[in-house]
Scaffold this motif. Structure first.
Motif, PDB file in Angstrom:
ATOM      1  N   LYS A 213       0.828  -1.207   0.000  1.00 33.82           N
ATOM      2  CA  LYS A 213       0.000   0.000   0.000  1.00 33.82           C
ATOM      3  C   LYS A 213       0.863   1.258   0.000  1.00 33.82           C
ATOM      4  O   LYS A 213       0.569   2.226  -0.709  1.00 33.82           O
ATOM      5  N   GLU A 214       1.957   1.230   0.757  1.00 36.43           N
ATOM      6  CA  GLU A 214       2.856   2.379   0.794  1.00 36.43           C
ATOM      7  C   GLU A 214       3.533   2.574  -0.562  1.00 36.43           C
ATOM      8  O   GLU A 214       3.693   3.706  -1.042  1.00 36.43           O
ATOM      9  N   ALA A 215       3.936   1.466  -1.195  1.00 34.07           N
ATOM     10  CA  ALA A 215       4.590   1.558  -2.504  1.00 34.07           C
ATOM     11  C   ALA A 215       3.658   2.177  -3.539  1.00 34.07           C
ATOM     12  O   ALA A 215       4.074   3.012  -4.361  1.00 34.07           O
ATOM     13  N   VAL A 216       2.386   1.806  -3.501  1.00 33.91           N
ATOM     14  CA  VAL A 216       1.407   2.365  -4.445  1.00 33.91           C
ATOM     15  C   VAL A 216       1.291   3.876  -4.248  1.00 33.91           C
ATOM     16  O   VAL A 216       1.258   4.641  -5.220  1.00 33.91           O
ATOM     17  N   ARG A 217       1.236   4.332  -2.975  1.00 35.02           N
ATOM     18  CA  ARG A 217       1.156   5.778  -2.706  1.00 35.02           C
ATOM     19  C   ARG A 217       2.408   6.497  -3.188  1.00 35.02           C
ATOM     20  O   ARG A 217       2.330   7.609  -3.732  1.00 35.02           O
ATOM     21  N   CYS A 218       3.564   5.860  -3.013  1.00 37.09           N
ATOM     22  CA  CYS A 218       4.812   6.474  -3.474  1.00 37.09           C
ATOM     23  C   CYS A 218       4.820   6.628  -4.991  1.00 37.09           C
ATOM     24  O   CYS A 218       5.287   7.645  -5.524  1.00 37.09           O
ATOM     25  N   ILE A 220       2.156   6.898  -6.955  1.00 33.09           N
ATOM     26  CA  ILE A 220       1.164   7.915  -7.307  1.00 33.09           C
ATOM     27  C   ILE A 220       1.719   9.319  -7.078  1.00 33.09           C
ATOM     28  O   ILE A 220       1.548  10.228  -7.903  1.00 33.09           O
ATOM     29  N   GLU A 221       2.428   9.477  -5.953  1.00 35.18           N
ATOM     30  CA  GLU A 221       2.925  10.794  -5.552  1.00 35.18           C
ATOM     31  C   GLU A 221       4.344  11.068  -6.038  1.00 35.18           C
ATOM     32  O   GLU A 221       4.931  12.094  -5.689  1.00 35.18           O
ATOM     33  N   LYS A 222       4.903  10.153  -6.824  1.00 33.69           N
ATOM     34  CA  LYS A 222       6.235  10.311  -7.413  1.00 33.69           C
ATOM     35  C   LYS A 222       7.321  10.516  -6.352  1.00 33.69           C
ATOM     36  O   LYS A 222       8.229  11.336  -6.510  1.00 33.69           O
ATOM     37  N   ARG A 223       7.250   9.752  -5.269  1.00 27.53           N
ATOM     38  CA  ARG A 223       8.254   9.843  -4.199  1.00 27.53           C
ATOM     39  C   ARG A 223       9.261   8.707  -4.372  1.00 27.53           C
ATOM     40  O   ARG A 223       9.146   7.649  -3.772  1.00 27.53           O
ATOM     41  N   GLU A 224      10.228   8.951  -5.225  1.00 26.79           N
ATOM     42  CA  GLU A 224      11.163   7.891  -5.606  1.00 26.79           C
ATOM     43  C   GLU A 224      11.995   7.386  -4.428  1.00 26.79           C
ATOM     44  O   GLU A 224      12.172   6.182  -4.246  1.00 26.79           O
ATOM     45  N   ARG A 280      -4.608   7.888 -13.045  1.00 33.28           N
ATOM     46  CA  ARG A 280      -3.320   8.384 -13.535  1.00 33.28           C
ATOM     47  C   ARG A 280      -2.632   7.402 -14.477  1.00 33.28           C
ATOM     48  O   ARG A 280      -1.502   7.632 -14.890  1.00 33.28           O
ATOM     49  N   LEU A 281      -3.307   6.293 -14.776  1.00 30.42           N
ATOM     50  CA  LEU A 281      -2.660   5.196 -15.481  1.00 30.42           C
ATOM     51  C   LEU A 281      -3.236   5.028 -16.886  1.00 30.42           C
ATOM     52  O   LEU A 281      -4.420   4.747 -17.054  1.00 30.42           O
ATOM     53  N   SER A 282      -2.390   5.196 -17.885  1.00 29.39           N
ATOM     54  CA  SER A 282      -2.815   4.928 -19.261  1.00 29.39           C
ATOM     55  C   SER A 282      -2.679   3.435 -19.531  1.00 29.39           C
ATOM     56  O   SER A 282      -2.029   2.707 -18.783  1.00 29.39           O
ATOM     57  N   ALA A 283      -3.280   2.991 -20.622  1.00 31.04           N
ATOM     58  CA  ALA A 283      -3.190   1.577 -20.986  1.00 31.04           C
ATOM     59  C   ALA A 283      -1.742   1.165 -21.234  1.00 31.04           C
ATOM     60  O   ALA A 283      -1.291   0.105 -20.791  1.00 31.04           O
TER      61      ALA A 283
END
Length: 321
Positions: A213-218, A220-224, A280-283
């Motif tokens: 879940k944390e990885a998904v938020r990172c 989305i928020e571009k927190r590399e 935020r996700l294209s095909a």
């Protein structure tokens, strides 16, 4: 008790009724879905002493349930990869021609065959091609592709699916979990009862869900940097990293499905994250994410350094492709 897969159960009972039970059978499907439970049920069906098989109350059914029946052999795993050694399979082939101890049938269960050595499979081939009349072989795996085509051609293969979330809640309730505990587990693993129980009993599984879940938020928020820390916290164990990336892949899949159907059912552990990611996700981006995860699996199987693999995955997921 078996939950779900009613059509499969009926098919096996029909085979039993016509006295055409398969001597060599494969149950395949994702981890935790009940393949071992189904293997026990099939063994009971083969050895049950009563007409209404499997009854669950006769001596054979009870000893099978307790894993102490002398003619039901759970073949031991061996080696770092947890497969079946050549020596073990040779021993089984020798033992399979010896008559049963206490009945008319003898059953060998090869569970989790996903990493079964090719040499071991080839040695096993002859005995499953022409098994003694009393010998039965049950295999379980995540995928049909775990076994060689030559082995598969000599088996009856049945896919095992998840049960409904309602059935999973019922099963967890019967097992003694509270309504709140069951709901939390089902929200992550849906109709996979085994994984739901693992979530409730295993701290590492809960930790991997949290990291996913944390990885998904990172992402989305571009927190590399935070994503890289999350990957690092997934650990250095190959099985744990494989499980973590598998959870991540399911969320990516859910995001792609939700993108086209807001009411669709999810298979991953983070519907909220999937919904956020879907906007935020294209095909093409979704396909790229899938390819990145597949590259991780290939690297793990090739014994590539885990931290280097995850670092590369972090960089790939943060690119603008």
């Amino acid at each position: 008790m078996l939950y779900g897969n009613e059509s499969l159960r009926r098919a096996l009972l029909k085979m039993a009724g016509s006295e055409r039970l398969a001597q060599c059978i494969l149950f395949y499907g994702e981890k935790g879905i009940g393949k071992k439970t189904l293997s026990k049920w099939y063994a009971k069906l083969l050895l049950c002493e009563n007409e209404n098989a499997p009854c669950g109350v006769c001596k054979n059914c009870k000893t099978i349930q307790k894993n102490v029946h002398p003619d039901v052999i759970w073949v031991p795993h061996s080696g770092k990869l947890g497969g079946f050694s050549v020596e073990t399979v040779r021993d089984i082939c020798s033992d399979a021609v010896i008559a049963p101890n206490s009945g008319e049938r003898k059953i060998y269960i090869f569970d989790d065959c996903d990493r079964m050595d090719v040499r071991a499979q080839n040695i096993l081939l002859k005995i499953i091609e022409e098994p003694p009349a009393f010998a039965y072989f049950i295999f379980t795996a995540a995928s049909r592709q775990a076994l060689l085509p030559t082995v598969l051609s000599r088996l009856m293969a049945f896919g095992v699916s998840r049960c409904t979330e309602e059935e999973a809640l019922e099963a967890l309730s019967v097992s003694g979990y509270s309504e709140d505990e069951a709901a939390k587990a089902v929200s992550c693993f849906h109709g996979n009862i085994g994984r739901c129980m693992e979530y409730l009993e295993n701290e590492q599984t809960r930790q991997l869900v949290s990291l996913t879940k944390e990885a998904v938020r990172c992402i989305i928020e571009k927190r590399e940097y935070d994503l890289l820390k999350t990957f690092y916290n997934a650990g250095s164990d190959r099985n744990a990293v494989t499980e973590f990336t598998g959870m991540l892949e399911k969320v990516f899949r859910d995001a792609m499905v939700i993108r086209f159907d807001q009411e669709s059912e999810c298979i991953g552990c983070d519907r909220e994250g999937a919904e956020l990611l879907a906007g935020r996700l294209s095909a093409s981006r979704g396909q790229y994410y899938h390819k990145c995860i597949q590259n991780v699996y290939s690297a793990i199987n090739a014994n590539v350094n885990l931290q280097l693999t995850l670092t590369a995955l972090c960089a790939e997921l943060m690119t603008g492709r």
